[in-house]
Design a protein around this motif. Sequence first.
Motif, PDB file in Angstrom:
ATOM      1  N   ALA A 194      -5.178   1.881 -18.998  1.00  0.00           N
ATOM      2  CA  ALA A 194      -5.846   2.299 -18.005  1.00  0.00           C
ATOM      3  C   ALA A 194      -5.197   3.682 -17.608  1.00  0.00           C
ATOM      4  O   ALA A 194      -4.117   3.990 -17.448  1.00  0.00           O
ATOM      5  CB  ALA A 194      -5.630   1.290 -16.725  1.00  0.00           C
ATOM      6  N   GLN A 195      -5.886   4.563 -17.052  1.00  0.00           N
ATOM      7  CA  GLN A 195      -5.642   5.811 -16.786  1.00  0.00           C
ATOM      8  C   GLN A 195      -5.025   5.642 -15.125  1.00  0.00           C
ATOM      9  O   GLN A 195      -5.801   4.657 -14.343  1.00  0.00           O
ATOM     10  CB  GLN A 195      -6.683   6.942 -16.585  1.00  0.00           C
ATOM     11  CG  GLN A 195      -7.083   7.606 -17.600  1.00  0.00           C
ATOM     12  CD  GLN A 195      -6.121   8.858 -18.136  1.00  0.00           C
ATOM     13  OE1 GLN A 195      -5.233   8.680 -18.909  1.00  0.00           O
ATOM     14  NE2 GLN A 195      -6.451   9.732 -17.611  1.00  0.00           N
ATOM     15  N   VAL A 196      -4.066   6.157 -14.558  1.00  0.00           N
ATOM     16  CA  VAL A 196      -3.833   6.049 -13.286  1.00  0.00           C
ATOM     17  C   VAL A 196      -3.556   7.341 -12.725  1.00  0.00           C
ATOM     18  O   VAL A 196      -3.091   8.391 -12.744  1.00  0.00           O
ATOM     19  CB  VAL A 196      -2.387   5.171 -12.899  1.00  0.00           C
ATOM     20  CG1 VAL A 196      -2.027   5.084 -11.629  1.00  0.00           C
ATOM     21  CG2 VAL A 196      -2.367   3.947 -13.949  1.00  0.00           C
ATOM     22  N   ILE A 197      -4.549   7.417 -11.413  1.00  0.00           N
ATOM     23  CA  ILE A 197      -4.521   8.965 -10.849  1.00  0.00           C
ATOM     24  C   ILE A 197      -4.302   8.517  -9.361  1.00  0.00           C
ATOM     25  O   ILE A 197      -5.188   7.968  -8.638  1.00  0.00           O
ATOM     26  CB  ILE A 197      -5.821   9.450 -11.049  1.00  0.00           C
ATOM     27  CG1 ILE A 197      -6.250   9.614 -12.545  1.00  0.00           C
ATOM     28  CG2 ILE A 197      -5.959  10.713 -10.214  1.00  0.00           C
ATOM     29  CD1 ILE A 197      -7.568   9.992 -12.784  1.00  0.00           C
ATOM     30  N   PRO A 198      -3.178   8.982  -8.770  1.00  0.00           N
ATOM     31  CA  PRO A 198      -2.998   9.067  -7.443  1.00  0.00           C
ATOM     32  C   PRO A 198      -3.535  10.243  -6.814  1.00  0.00           C
ATOM     33  O   PRO A 198      -3.671  11.422  -7.047  1.00  0.00           O
ATOM     34  CB  PRO A 198      -1.344   9.339  -7.535  1.00  0.00           C
ATOM     35  CG  PRO A 198      -1.003   9.150  -8.557  1.00  0.00           C
ATOM     36  CD  PRO A 198      -1.858   9.541  -9.419  1.00  0.00           C
ATOM     37  N   ILE A 199      -4.281   9.801  -5.611  1.00  0.00           N
ATOM     38  CA  ILE A 199      -5.068  10.838  -4.820  1.00  0.00           C
ATOM     39  C   ILE A 199      -4.791  10.419  -3.261  1.00  0.00           C
ATOM     40  O   ILE A 199      -4.220   9.635  -2.872  1.00  0.00           O
ATOM     41  CB  ILE A 199      -6.425  10.949  -4.845  1.00  0.00           C
ATOM     42  CG1 ILE A 199      -6.961   9.663  -4.493  1.00  0.00           C
ATOM     43  CG2 ILE A 199      -6.764  10.805  -6.582  1.00  0.00           C
ATOM     44  CD1 ILE A 199      -8.775   9.876  -4.306  1.00  0.00           C
ATOM     45  N   CYS A 200      -5.306  11.751  -2.369  1.00  0.00           N
ATOM     46  CA  CYS A 200      -5.393  11.456  -1.237  1.00  0.00           C
ATOM     47  C   CYS A 200      -6.765  11.911  -0.848  1.00  0.00           C
ATOM     48  O   CYS A 200      -7.188  12.943  -0.794  1.00  0.00           O
ATOM     49  CB  CYS A 200      -4.547  12.268  -0.433  1.00  0.00           C
ATOM     50  SG  CYS A 200      -4.978  12.169   1.513  1.00  0.00           S
ATOM     51  N   ALA A 201      -7.669  11.032  -0.746  1.00  0.00           N
ATOM     52  CA  ALA A 201      -9.099  11.415  -0.498  1.00  0.00           C
ATOM     53  C   ALA A 201      -9.437  12.082   0.724  1.00  0.00           C
ATOM     54  O   ALA A 201     -10.207  12.914   0.834  1.00  0.00           O
ATOM     55  CB  ALA A 201     -10.029  10.316  -0.540  1.00  0.00           C
ATOM     56  N   LYS A 202      -8.537  11.942   1.962  1.00  0.00           N
ATOM     57  CA  LYS A 202      -8.743  12.379   3.089  1.00  0.00           C
ATOM     58  C   LYS A 202      -8.535  14.021   2.988  1.00  0.00           C
ATOM     59  O   LYS A 202      -9.213  14.818   3.587  1.00  0.00           O
ATOM     60  CB  LYS A 202      -7.790  11.788   4.129  1.00  0.00           C
ATOM     61  CG  LYS A 202      -7.841  12.410   5.470  1.00  0.00           C
ATOM     62  CD  LYS A 202      -6.908  11.621   6.369  1.00  0.00           C
ATOM     63  CE  LYS A 202      -7.160  12.243   8.004  1.00  0.00           C
ATOM     64  NZ  LYS A 202      -6.085  11.498   8.883  1.00  0.00           N
ATOM     65  N   THR A 203      -7.418  14.272   2.377  1.00  0.00           N
ATOM     66  CA  THR A 203      -7.078  15.781   2.066  1.00  0.00           C
ATOM     67  C   THR A 203      -7.840  16.328   0.964  1.00  0.00           C
ATOM     68  O   THR A 203      -7.524  17.630   0.755  1.00  0.00           O
ATOM     69  CB  THR A 203      -5.511  15.727   2.197  1.00  0.00           C
ATOM     70  OG1 THR A 203      -5.120  15.306   0.929  1.00  0.00           O
ATOM     71  CG2 THR A 203      -4.762  15.451   3.457  1.00  0.00           C
ATOM     72  N   GLY A 204      -7.983  15.660   0.025  1.00  0.00           N
ATOM     73  CA  GLY A 204      -8.488  16.029  -1.170  1.00  0.00           C
ATOM     74  C   GLY A 204      -7.495  16.081  -2.542  1.00  0.00           C
ATOM     75  O   GLY A 204      -8.011  16.425  -3.544  1.00  0.00           O
ATOM     76  N   GLU A 205      -6.205  15.979  -2.142  1.00  0.00           N
ATOM     77  CA  GLU A 205      -5.337  16.122  -2.900  1.00  0.00           C
ATOM     78  C   GLU A 205      -5.316  15.108  -4.224  1.00  0.00           C
ATOM     79  O   GLU A 205      -5.595  13.987  -4.136  1.00  0.00           O
ATOM     80  CB  GLU A 205      -3.738  15.913  -2.472  1.00  0.00           C
ATOM     81  CG  GLU A 205      -2.562  15.900  -3.276  1.00  0.00           C
ATOM     82  CD  GLU A 205      -1.154  15.716  -2.466  1.00  0.00           C
ATOM     83  OE1 GLU A 205      -0.338  15.808  -3.143  1.00  0.00           O
ATOM     84  OE2 GLU A 205      -1.333  15.554  -1.213  1.00  0.00           O
TER      85      GLU A 205
END
Length: 224
Positions: A194-205
């Motif tokens: 599995a690929q694991v991708i940390p994000i913050c959808a609120k800021t777009g990061e």
Amino acid sequence: MDPVKVIEIKKSIFANNDEDAARLRKELKERGVFLLNLMSSPGSGKTTTLIQTIGLLKDKIRIAVMEADIDSDVDTIKIKEATGIPSIQLHTGGMCHLDAEMTRQGLDNVDMENLDLVILENVGNLVCPAEFDTGAVCNAMILSVPEGEDKPLKYPLMFSICDVVVINKMDVLPYFDFNLDKCKEYIHMRNPKAQVIPICAKTGEGVDVFARWLLEQVKNWKQQ
């Protein structure tokens, strides 16, 4: 804005969902359409993540969204207003998941001849959607920081079937007892690939990383 199209989908009459799913994937391949099944708990940020991701991709590929919920068309309206792409609402009639035939009923109501990618936002929970193959080419899920790092231990099937796990709400990481490295370890216990991708959808990061991953999957699918 045009009224939201709402499709009342019916339970599959077919006994063998796996056969239906395989048949649907074959048809999608023949049409050159990539279907992504996106799953998560309610409140994890699926719709916000989709809006950000679509914003990065809609000038590169042709996209439509199918929003599955027990009721309401709130998320479909949000996506149509924010992105302008074709979006339809699927009402499951009280069911907590979609199967392949139900997914097909939704796809019958989108313009498959003019699409590269259809994103199915499945019903929000970590149990039922994981148990049914929708016919999607890839499965993705969103885990949000407030849910806790231990979810791969508690919901093993969901994490084991997903090609990518997006960890959302990284902006609140300092306020929660969430160990990102431990979470990745638990995910890879269930699914080493599995690929694991940390994000913050609120800021777009970090959303650009997920968008690039998805674009690559679509292109590879069409070229195979």
